[in-house]
Design a protein around this motif. Sequence first.
Motif, PDB file in Angstrom:
ATOM      1  N   GLU A  94      30.947  -5.304  11.935  1.00 33.89           N
ATOM      2  CA  GLU A  94      31.704  -6.500  12.306  1.00 33.89           C
ATOM      3  C   GLU A  94      31.771  -7.518  11.175  1.00 33.89           C
ATOM      4  N   PHE A  95      30.920  -7.354  10.146  1.00 37.44           N
ATOM      5  CA  PHE A  95      30.938  -8.237   8.997  1.00 37.44           C
ATOM      6  C   PHE A  95      31.495  -7.485   7.794  1.00 37.44           C
ATOM      7  N   PRO A  96      32.558  -7.983   7.161  1.00 34.15           N
ATOM      8  CA  PRO A  96      33.069  -7.308   5.962  1.00 34.15           C
ATOM      9  C   PRO A  96      32.053  -7.364   4.833  1.00 34.15           C
ATOM     10  N   CYS A  97      31.876  -6.235   4.155  1.00 34.87           N
ATOM     11  CA  CYS A  97      30.908  -6.152   3.060  1.00 34.87           C
ATOM     12  C   CYS A  97      31.383  -5.094   2.086  1.00 34.87           C
ATOM     13  N   ASN A  98      31.758  -5.506   0.895  1.00 34.02           N
ATOM     14  CA  ASN A  98      32.243  -4.568  -0.118  1.00 34.02           C
ATOM     15  C   ASN A  98      31.160  -3.597  -0.581  1.00 34.02           C
TER      16      ASN A  98
ATOM     17  N   ASN B  50       0.815  -1.215   0.000  1.00 33.80           N
ATOM     18  CA  ASN B  50       0.000   0.000   0.000  1.00 33.80           C
ATOM     19  C   ASN B  50       0.850   1.268   0.000  1.00 33.80           C
ATOM     20  N   MET B  51       2.096   1.160   0.436  1.00 34.60           N
ATOM     21  CA  MET B  51       2.987   2.323   0.526  1.00 34.60           C
ATOM     22  C   MET B  51       4.011   2.369  -0.598  1.00 34.60           C
ATOM     23  N   ALA B  52       4.560   1.219  -0.933  1.00 35.93           N
ATOM     24  CA  ALA B  52       5.698   1.168  -1.854  1.00 35.93           C
ATOM     25  C   ALA B  52       5.257   1.473  -3.285  1.00 35.93           C
ATOM     26  N   THR B  53       6.120   2.148  -4.035  1.00 31.85           N
ATOM     27  CA  THR B  53       5.850   2.487  -5.432  1.00 31.85           C
ATOM     28  C   THR B  53       6.572   1.512  -6.355  1.00 31.85           C
ATOM     29  N   VAL B  54       6.055   1.387  -7.578  1.00 34.84           N
ATOM     30  CA  VAL B  54       6.685   0.446  -8.508  1.00 34.84           C
ATOM     31  C   VAL B  54       8.068   0.934  -8.944  1.00 34.84           C
ATOM     32  N   GLY B  55       8.245   2.249  -9.075  1.00 32.35           N
ATOM     33  CA  GLY B  55       9.567   2.759  -9.430  1.00 32.35           C
ATOM     34  C   GLY B  55      10.566   2.546  -8.317  1.00 32.35           C
ATOM     35  N   GLY B  56      10.155   2.835  -7.097  1.00 31.75           N
ATOM     36  CA  GLY B  56      11.041   2.604  -5.957  1.00 31.75           C
ATOM     37  C   GLY B  56      11.372   1.137  -5.783  1.00 31.75           C
ATOM     38  N   ASN B  57      10.395   0.265  -6.065  1.00 33.78           N
ATOM     39  CA  ASN B  57      10.629  -1.167  -5.944  1.00 33.78           C
ATOM     40  C   ASN B  57      11.744  -1.630  -6.869  1.00 33.78           C
ATOM     41  N   LEU B  58      11.805  -1.067  -8.074  1.00 29.13           N
ATOM     42  CA  LEU B  58      12.850  -1.470  -9.019  1.00 29.13           C
ATOM     43  C   LEU B  58      14.235  -1.105  -8.509  1.00 29.13           C
ATOM     44  N   LEU B  59      14.331  -0.018  -7.741  1.00 28.45           N
ATOM     45  CA  LEU B  59      15.638   0.491  -7.327  1.00 28.45           C
ATOM     46  C   LEU B  59      15.956   0.199  -5.861  1.00 28.45           C
ATOM     47  N   GLN B  60      15.230  -0.737  -5.251  1.00 22.49           N
ATOM     48  CA  GLN B  60      15.609  -1.107  -3.897  1.00 22.49           C
ATOM     49  C   GLN B  60      17.002  -1.706  -3.904  1.00 22.49           C
ATOM     50  N   ARG B  61      17.731  -1.492  -2.824  1.00 20.67           N
ATOM     51  CA  ARG B  61      19.117  -1.943  -2.773  1.00 20.67           C
ATOM     52  C   ARG B  61      19.217  -3.463  -2.842  1.00 20.67           C
ATOM     53  N   THR B  62      20.170  -3.941  -3.619  1.00 23.97           N
ATOM     54  CA  THR B  62      20.535  -5.350  -3.585  1.00 23.97           C
ATOM     55  C   THR B  62      21.306  -5.572  -2.290  1.00 23.97           C
ATOM     56  N   ARG B  63      20.854  -6.497  -1.468  1.00 24.25           N
ATOM     57  CA  ARG B  63      21.396  -6.573  -0.113  1.00 24.25           C
ATOM     58  C   ARG B  63      21.272  -7.985   0.439  1.00 24.25           C
ATOM     59  N   CYS B  64      22.009  -8.243   1.507  1.00 19.82           N
ATOM     60  CA  CYS B  64      21.923  -9.514   2.212  1.00 19.82           C
ATOM     61  C   CYS B  64      22.091  -9.239   3.703  1.00 19.82           C
ATOM     62  N   ALA B  65      22.050 -10.276   4.498  1.00 21.52           N
ATOM     63  CA  ALA B  65      22.144 -10.107   5.948  1.00 21.52           C
ATOM     64  C   ALA B  65      23.483  -9.511   6.370  1.00 21.52           C
ATOM     65  N   TYR B  66      24.545  -9.827   5.645  1.00 25.72           N
ATOM     66  CA  TYR B  66      25.852  -9.257   5.991  1.00 25.72           C
ATOM     67  C   TYR B  66      25.886  -7.755   5.711  1.00 25.72           C
ATOM     68  N   PHE B  67      25.226  -7.328   4.656  1.00 29.52           N
ATOM     69  CA  PHE B  67      25.135  -5.902   4.336  1.00 29.52           C
ATOM     70  C   PHE B  67      24.420  -5.152   5.451  1.00 29.52           C
ATOM     71  N   ARG B  68      23.405  -5.764   6.014  1.00 31.39           N
ATOM     72  CA  ARG B  68      22.632  -5.136   7.079  1.00 31.39           C
ATOM     73  C   ARG B  68      23.214  -5.389   8.455  1.00 31.39           C
TER      74      ARG B  68
END
Length: 333
Positions: free
Chosen positions: A128-132, A106-124
Amino acid sequence: MRPFTYIAPQTLDATLDALRTAQPGTKILAGGTTLYDLMKLDIETPPAVIDVHRLVELDTIDPSERELVFGAGARMADVADHPAIRTDYPALSESLWRAASQQLRNMATVGGNLLQRTRCAYFRGGPEFPCNKRTPGSGCAAIGGQDRGHALLGGSDSCIATYPGDFAIALIAFDATVDTLGPNGERSVPLAELHVEPGEDPTREHVLAPDELIIRIRVPATPAGRGSTYLKIRDRESYAFALASAAAGLTFDADGMINECRIALGGVATRPWRATEAEQTLIGQRLTPQTARHAGEVAFAAARPGTHNGFRVELGIRTVADALRTAGERATR
């Protein structure tokens, strides 16, 4: 969350003016469902945000005989529930229904959805976790680590985070294009060229400039839209990224042979992944359990499993085969 300047232009022209004078690092805010989350984690630290979610020019849904047109500010829930999308392009509708909870849709837009960050648990996970992707040159904890949910396709020695979106998977299967606008003017970018693999610079996830805004998404009309589906396999039904997903679309000739085939993969690659070689194996063939599975095998032929995610190769093959079966049933109704 760090202090930031909030800018809320009321028109596209005012948005362009704001982008022209924006401080380096300024972010565009649409639904905010990803950006605010990362700001709270101190991963994104923009000095200012430009809120575009009230721009009426971006809040459009226009299905026509020639193409579908979505304003980038259209809400995911509204696009998913549009009668023409549900009937003529079920893969697009299903990819949005299965992307997030009802509150987020209900909140998210289709344009914003396309550009959400590619991420994983280490990124977040914090410093203490190395992440390039978070700290260039620090390394990738996922490589040789807990990589159960990480990419099988498109990874590099610097990053194997999986692109998390669903809508882009269905869009790439149907040759979508995004139109963008910035201080340097307007341009069109095929969705297949929008996202990039991590290579040596995982911080670069797409080809847009920092001051460039997606204003609309266009999808060419095709009969394969009606015979389509989006199948998403995940650990739980909500609040989970795909372990494997597939968008599939088919049409058949009068003799029951496949004359158009579209396959795209999600949950398994560092960007939305079009399986063109797998598509070609089905053209001129009958859809059978054997030909559908073979297409899945071809789609995953280049997969590079890590320590814990090898089971997702077979899962992905079966996901493609099952999606093709559903698409075939819809195409012959």
